[in-house]
Design a protein around this motif. Structure first.
Motif, PDB file in Angstrom:
ATOM      1  N   GLU A 171       0.756  -1.294  -0.039  1.00  0.00           N
ATOM      2  CA  GLU A 171       0.042   0.017   0.120  1.00  0.00           C
ATOM      3  C   GLU A 171       0.757   1.266   0.107  1.00  0.00           C
ATOM      4  N   PRO A 172       0.322   2.393  -0.630  1.00  0.00           N
ATOM      5  CA  PRO A 172       1.113   3.695  -0.400  1.00  0.00           C
ATOM      6  C   PRO A 172       1.163   4.173   0.989  1.00  0.00           C
ATOM      7  N   ALA A 173       2.056   5.155   1.075  1.00  0.00           N
ATOM      8  CA  ALA A 173       2.279   5.787   2.418  1.00  0.00           C
ATOM      9  C   ALA A 173       1.018   6.500   2.935  1.00  0.00           C
ATOM     10  N   ALA A 183      -6.864  -0.441 -16.822  1.00  0.00           N
ATOM     11  CA  ALA A 183      -6.452  -1.845 -16.504  1.00  0.00           C
ATOM     12  C   ALA A 183      -5.501  -2.030 -15.293  1.00  0.00           C
ATOM     13  N   SER A 184      -5.023  -1.218 -14.728  1.00  0.00           N
ATOM     14  CA  SER A 184      -4.283  -1.098 -13.704  1.00  0.00           C
ATOM     15  C   SER A 184      -4.964  -1.433 -12.241  1.00  0.00           C
ATOM     16  N   LYS A 206      -2.460   1.448  -4.518  1.00  0.00           N
ATOM     17  CA  LYS A 206      -1.334   1.604  -5.376  1.00  0.00           C
ATOM     18  C   LYS A 206      -1.839   1.272  -6.903  1.00  0.00           C
ATOM     19  N   ALA A 207      -2.819   0.510  -6.855  1.00  0.00           N
ATOM     20  CA  ALA A 207      -3.294  -0.086  -8.365  1.00  0.00           C
ATOM     21  C   ALA A 207      -4.346   0.864  -8.675  1.00  0.00           C
ATOM     22  N   SER A 208      -5.117   1.557  -8.001  1.00  0.00           N
ATOM     23  CA  SER A 208      -6.340   2.313  -8.511  1.00  0.00           C
ATOM     24  C   SER A 208      -5.888   3.740  -8.755  1.00  0.00           C
ATOM     25  N   GLN A 209      -4.976   4.307  -7.934  1.00  0.00           N
ATOM     26  CA  GLN A 209      -4.381   5.657  -8.469  1.00  0.00           C
ATOM     27  C   GLN A 209      -4.080   5.856  -9.886  1.00  0.00           C
ATOM     28  N   PRO A 210      -3.105   4.914 -10.443  1.00  0.00           N
ATOM     29  CA  PRO A 210      -2.730   4.985 -11.839  1.00  0.00           C
ATOM     30  C   PRO A 210      -3.888   4.869 -12.680  1.00  0.00           C
ATOM     31  N   ALA A 211      -4.825   4.261 -12.406  1.00  0.00           N
ATOM     32  CA  ALA A 211      -6.087   4.024 -13.300  1.00  0.00           C
ATOM     33  C   ALA A 211      -6.801   4.876 -13.398  1.00  0.00           C
ATOM     34  N   HIS A 212      -6.852   5.931 -12.267  1.00  0.00           N
ATOM     35  CA  HIS A 212      -7.627   7.200 -12.177  1.00  0.00           C
ATOM     36  C   HIS A 212      -6.921   8.253 -12.883  1.00  0.00           C
ATOM     37  N   ASP A 213      -5.491   8.195 -12.750  1.00  0.00           N
ATOM     38  CA  ASP A 213      -4.673   9.120 -13.524  1.00  0.00           C
ATOM     39  C   ASP A 213      -4.923   8.977 -14.979  1.00  0.00           C
ATOM     40  N   ARG A 234     -13.508   7.392  -8.784  1.00  0.00           N
ATOM     41  CA  ARG A 234     -12.611   6.961  -7.998  1.00  0.00           C
ATOM     42  C   ARG A 234     -12.603   5.770  -7.178  1.00  0.00           C
ATOM     43  N   THR A 235     -13.827   5.963  -6.399  1.00  0.00           N
ATOM     44  CA  THR A 235     -14.187   4.914  -5.687  1.00  0.00           C
ATOM     45  C   THR A 235     -14.599   3.632  -6.350  1.00  0.00           C
ATOM     46  N   VAL A 236     -15.182   3.848  -7.447  1.00  0.00           N
ATOM     47  CA  VAL A 236     -15.247   2.399  -8.206  1.00  0.00           C
ATOM     48  C   VAL A 236     -14.010   1.853  -8.487  1.00  0.00           C
ATOM     49  N   LEU A 237     -13.092   2.683  -8.867  1.00  0.00           N
ATOM     50  CA  LEU A 237     -11.818   2.227  -9.470  1.00  0.00           C
ATOM     51  C   LEU A 237     -11.139   1.430  -8.164  1.00  0.00           C
TER      52      LEU A 237
END
Length: 275
Positions: free
Chosen positions: A6-8, A112-113, A71-78, A61-64
């Motif tokens: 997990e991220p910090a 996909a991430s 760590k996986a959902s943040q790049p997908a959102h971006d 963002r919450t669905v992602l």
């Protein structure tokens, strides 16, 4: 398969999470043990206040984030915002309109991430259609979430296929800035029962009801993100810090250790300990 690191910081906290700053104020005399827990965790982990995120983007963002790590959902959102946001090639003047017009295959590839990308892309397109049908635009949906009756907003969110209680509560908290909303994810569900703040066999909704009853409304948002971080740092599912050394946990004196047995080294779900 190894667990993802997990991220910090939670994506809902810190400078990139949206929202407005306000101070966290612990009470000199907490009225309940749950408030005492939130006060101590809030003092340790406080990052920011809540509200201010665009409601539809918050929903996206919450669905992602469902069934995966930040760590996986943040790049997908971006990636989604790069393609379908205001500066992206697929921008249609509104994020809901952009996603409603999206090819599911293209959207799935973009996110996909986050995992479960076929299911999540289908959900996002369906939610975008629903928002446009019911409100006309993402901005109008944002106004509804921000200004509407909280009970009506929550009911409307839960009426959307793909939106469960945690997702609805996160939108109310991080977009609407609603006091008294304590979203319950897997960390909060485990920790509240392990500490004895809710019955050991309580489901997510029952845990939410106990926490929202016993924690002052202004502290619920802080409690949510702080409890998540505590679950990552100390009260993990398989090896909580107290298992080897009670003094290693900053919450030891407030915890019932339901399902944690230092003598044998066994850790079980609190619901199993209640049997």
């Amino acid at each position: 398969m190894a667990e993802e690191q997990e991220p910090a910081e939670n994506i809902s906290g810190g400078p990139d999470g949206g929202g407005t700053e306000s101070a966290f104020e612990p009470s000199p005399d907490p009225a309940t043990r749950a408030e005492a827990v939130v006060d101590r965790l809030g003092a340790r982990y406080w990052q920011k206040a809540y509200g201010g995120q665009d409601a539809f983007e918050c929903l996206v963002r919450t669905v992602l984030s469902q069934n995966t790590s930040d760590k996986a959902s943040q790049p997908a959102h971006d990636s989604l915002m790069t393609r379908y946001g205001p500066d992206g090639p697929a921008w249609a003047g509104d994020l809901a309109a952009s996603l409603a017009d999206a090819s599911q295959d293209d959207l799935a590839e973009t996110i996909a991430s986050a995992g479960l990308y076929n299911q999540k892309s289908e959900t996002l397109i369906r939610l975008a259609d629903r928002v446009l049908e019911g409100h006309g635009s993402a901005d109008a949906f944002d106004a509804f979430v921000r200004d509407g009756d909280p009970g009506e907003v929550r009911s409307a969110l839960l009426d959307m296929k793909g939106v469960g209680p945690k997702t609805a509560d996160c939108v109310l908290l991080f977009s609407g800035g609603r006091g008294g909303v304590f979203p319950v994810d897997t960390h909060v569900h485990r920790i509240a029962r392990r500490m004895g703040l809710a019955p050991a066999d309580a489901d997510h909704e029952a845990v939410r009801e106990h926490l929202e009853r016993d924690v002052p409304p202004a502290k619920c948002g802080f409690g949510h993100t702080a409890m998540i971080q505590f679950g990552r740092d100390f009260c993990t599912a398989r090896k909580p810090a107290c298992l080897d050394d009670p003094e290693a946990c900053p919450m030891a004196d407030l915890c019932d250790q339901v399902g944690v047995y230092p003598e044998s080294g066994e850790v079980v779900d609190p619901g199993e300990a209640a049997d």
